[in-house]
Design a protein around this motif. Structure first.
Motif, short mmCIF file in Angstrom:
data_model
loop_
_atom_site.label_atom_id
_atom_site.label_comp_id
_atom_site.label_asym_id
_atom_site.label_seq_id
_atom_site.Cartn_x
_atom_site.Cartn_y
_atom_site.Cartn_z
N ARG A 342 0.86 -1.18 0.00
CA ARG A 342 0.00 0.00 0.00
C ARG A 342 0.90 1.23 0.00
O ARG A 342 2.02 1.20 0.49
CB ARG A 342 -0.91 0.02 1.22
N VAL A 343 0.40 2.31 -0.57
CA VAL A 343 1.12 3.58 -0.50
C VAL A 343 0.10 4.70 -0.48
O VAL A 343 -0.84 4.73 -1.27
CB VAL A 343 2.12 3.75 -1.68
N LYS A 344 0.27 5.61 0.47
CA LYS A 344 -0.65 6.73 0.66
C LYS A 344 -0.03 7.96 0.02
O LYS A 344 1.12 8.30 0.29
CB LYS A 344 -0.90 6.95 2.15
N LEU A 345 -0.82 8.62 -0.84
CA LEU A 345 -0.33 9.77 -1.60
C LEU A 345 -1.25 10.96 -1.41
O LEU A 345 -2.44 10.82 -1.14
CB LEU A 345 -0.28 9.44 -3.10
N VAL A 346 -0.68 12.14 -1.62
CA VAL A 346 -1.46 13.36 -1.81
C VAL A 346 -1.26 13.78 -3.26
O VAL A 346 -0.12 13.95 -3.72
CB VAL A 346 -1.01 14.49 -0.86
N LEU A 366 3.49 1.34 -8.47
CA LEU A 366 3.94 2.71 -8.23
C LEU A 366 5.28 2.77 -7.50
O LEU A 366 6.15 3.56 -7.84
CB LEU A 366 2.88 3.47 -7.42
N ILE A 367 5.43 1.93 -6.47
CA ILE A 367 6.62 2.08 -5.62
C ILE A 367 7.79 1.21 -6.06
O ILE A 367 8.92 1.43 -5.61
CB ILE A 367 6.27 1.78 -4.14
N GLY A 368 7.54 0.24 -6.95
CA GLY A 368 8.65 -0.55 -7.46
C GLY A 368 9.11 -1.67 -6.56
O GLY A 368 10.18 -2.25 -6.79
N VAL A 382 15.07 -2.60 7.68
CA VAL A 382 15.32 -1.64 6.60
C VAL A 382 14.02 -0.89 6.30
O VAL A 382 13.00 -1.50 6.01
CB VAL A 382 15.83 -2.34 5.32
N THR A 383 14.05 0.42 6.37
CA THR A 383 12.88 1.24 6.07
C THR A 383 13.01 1.81 4.67
O THR A 383 14.01 2.48 4.35
CB THR A 383 12.74 2.38 7.08
N LEU A 384 12.00 1.55 3.84
CA LEU A 384 12.05 1.98 2.44
C LEU A 384 11.21 3.23 2.16
O LEU A 384 11.18 3.70 1.03
CB LEU A 384 11.57 0.83 1.53
N ASN A 385 10.55 3.77 3.18
CA ASN A 385 9.66 4.91 2.96
C ASN A 385 10.35 6.09 2.31
O ASN A 385 9.84 6.70 1.35
CB ASN A 385 9.03 5.35 4.27
N ALA A 391 11.73 8.90 -4.83
CA ALA A 391 11.53 8.48 -6.22
C ALA A 391 10.22 9.01 -6.80
O ALA A 391 10.13 9.26 -8.01
CB ALA A 391 11.55 6.95 -6.31
N LEU A 392 9.19 9.22 -5.95
CA LEU A 392 7.86 9.56 -6.47
C LEU A 392 7.50 11.03 -6.32
O LEU A 392 6.73 11.56 -7.13
CB LEU A 392 6.79 8.71 -5.77
#
Length: 431
Positions: A342-346, A366-368, A382-385, A391-392
């Protein structure tokens, strides 16, 4: 006796006949009353002026009219009971319904040519479905049934409800899933299954009052008032059957390749003329908009976890930290949950912005990273946030969004991305 138009027939008229065309005919249903059950069939008739009337046959009269009242054929009918509709109707609608009884006379009106759809019977083309998805609108559609997926049981209702998905297509070459539920699956579904085995020919159906959903990107589902007409003998259906026979190899290959769940075919990128403004999408209204295309620059919520554990059937998220077994409320089964991205975007365009979330494959796109990679990285500390945000952030995204299901709205995100495309990628645009 001279036939009367429907509008002149009322409950005080002792004798009458009328020439009507059958517009809808349900399969046989059962109603469970307090003391006894009754079988019945519902119909919708229309006269040459387009005035419609509902009719119903109960119990022994259902068997008596077997083989009669075939959809889109014309009949001279008389002697039915005429009853006033108890609920108030709009002034310009016919105020009565008919009950077919043992005294009802039904005679087919012979026509030398195969009938065609009446001009007031509107069919929605498959290419227009995206404009009506997740809205309050009901549509009529006609398509060839290519394939039936295995039956399943829905545990969201009590008692258990049988459902089945069918792959349907029209001349747009856009196969889509149609879900039949409950009585429609046991009635119309059986009729479809009986005629779907042959590759040489496939049944044409007309689905009346179905809804467009964003499940599986785009799909159709029935509701309580839906009707399925199987193999209607009309000119439009005959032309569709001929089109199938001329293209059957390519159409059956599309089923094997699962084109019915391919977002590039169901929801290809659109031109700016088809975009909705973000301010219109988020505006509170009594009847919220359905799914819409929007565009804007994205920024990633850097504090939002990039994966969660979910039911493998209904994808409902839960708050377990480890991959433990759960009892899914929707499927009433003990299941092992699995990681889901999941990824939360504005998304911002001008001065308007909208909070959206992408889930599952759409988030991975989206996040790859896959959900498994995200969960493994977190277990390894490991945190990828930040990497995902770097990248986005600032990129322009065109996305098809719909109001989030309740389980997602509880997390504070009102809109979910159904599918999306980065602006500038070399993908053909649908005008």
């Amino acid at each position: 006796m001279e036939p009367l138009p429907v509008s002149e027939i009322h409950s005080s008229l002792p004798q009458w006949t009328s020439v009507i065309q059958v517009i809808e005919a349900s399969h046989t249903k059962t109603t469970h009353a307090a003391r006894a059950s009754r079988v019945y069939r519902r119909f919708v008739f229309a006269d040459s002026h387009g005035v419609k009337v509902s009719a119903v046959a109960f119990d022994g009269n259902v068997a008596r009219i077997e083989g009669l009242l075939v959809p889109f054929k014309k009949y001279c009918i008389g002697g039915a009971s005429v009853e006033e509709i108890p609920k108030p109707t709009l002034p310009d609608l016919y105020r009565f319904f008919w009950i077919i009884n043992k005294d009802t006379l039904i005679r087919e009106v012979f026509e030398p040519d195969m009938p065609s759809l009446p001009p007031y019977f509107h069919l929605t083309p498959f290419t227009s479905f995206q404009h009506l998805a997740d809205s309050q609108a009901s549509i009529n559609m006609m398509g060839v049934v290519l394939y039936a997926l295995p039956k399943r049981e829905s545990h969201l209702d009590a008692p258990l409800v049988a459902t089945r998905d069918y792959v349907v297509v029209d001349q747009s070459n856009m196969p889509i899933l149609l879900t039949l539920n409950g009585d429609l699956e046991s009635g119309a579904g059986d009729a479809i299954s009986d005629s779907i085995a042959s590759i040489e020919s496939k049944p044409v159906i007309i689905a009346v009052r179905v809804r467009v959903k964003t499940d599986n990107y785009l799909s159709l589902c029935t509701k309580a008032t839906s009707t399925i007409l199987v193999s209607p003998r009309i000119q439009e259906a005959a032309r569709l059957e001929h089109w199938y026979r001329s293209n059957r190899s390519a159409l059956m290959s599309s089923v094997l390749e699962k084109h019915y769940c391919d977002p590039l075919l169901l929801l290809p990128p659109v031109s700016d003329a088809m975009l909705s403004s973000i301010s219109d999408v988020v505006a509170p209204t009594q009847f919220p908009m359905g799914a819409s295309w929007i565009k804007g620059r994205v920024s990633v919520d850097r504090l939002h976890r990039l994966w969660h554990l979910a039911c493998p059937y209904c994808f409902t998220p839960n708050n377990f930290i480890e991959t433990l077994g759960i009892s899914c409320v929707a499927f009433l089964k003990d299941l092992y949950v699995f990681p889901r991205a999941r990824v939360k975007l504005v998304v911002t365009y001008g001065t308007a912005s909208i909070n959206v979330i992408a889930l599952g494959y759409e988030a991975e796109k989206l996040i790859g990273f896959t959900a498994y990679q995200l969960s493994q990285a977190e277990h390894e500390g490991v945190t990828l946030n930040l990497r995902v945000a770097d990248a986005l952030d600032g990129r322009v995204l065109c996305c098809y969004v719909s109001r989030s299901p309740e389980s997602v709205q509880l997390a504070g995100v009102s809109f979910t991305i159904v599918t999306s495309y980065w602006v500038g990628d070399a993908i053909p645009v649908n005008d």
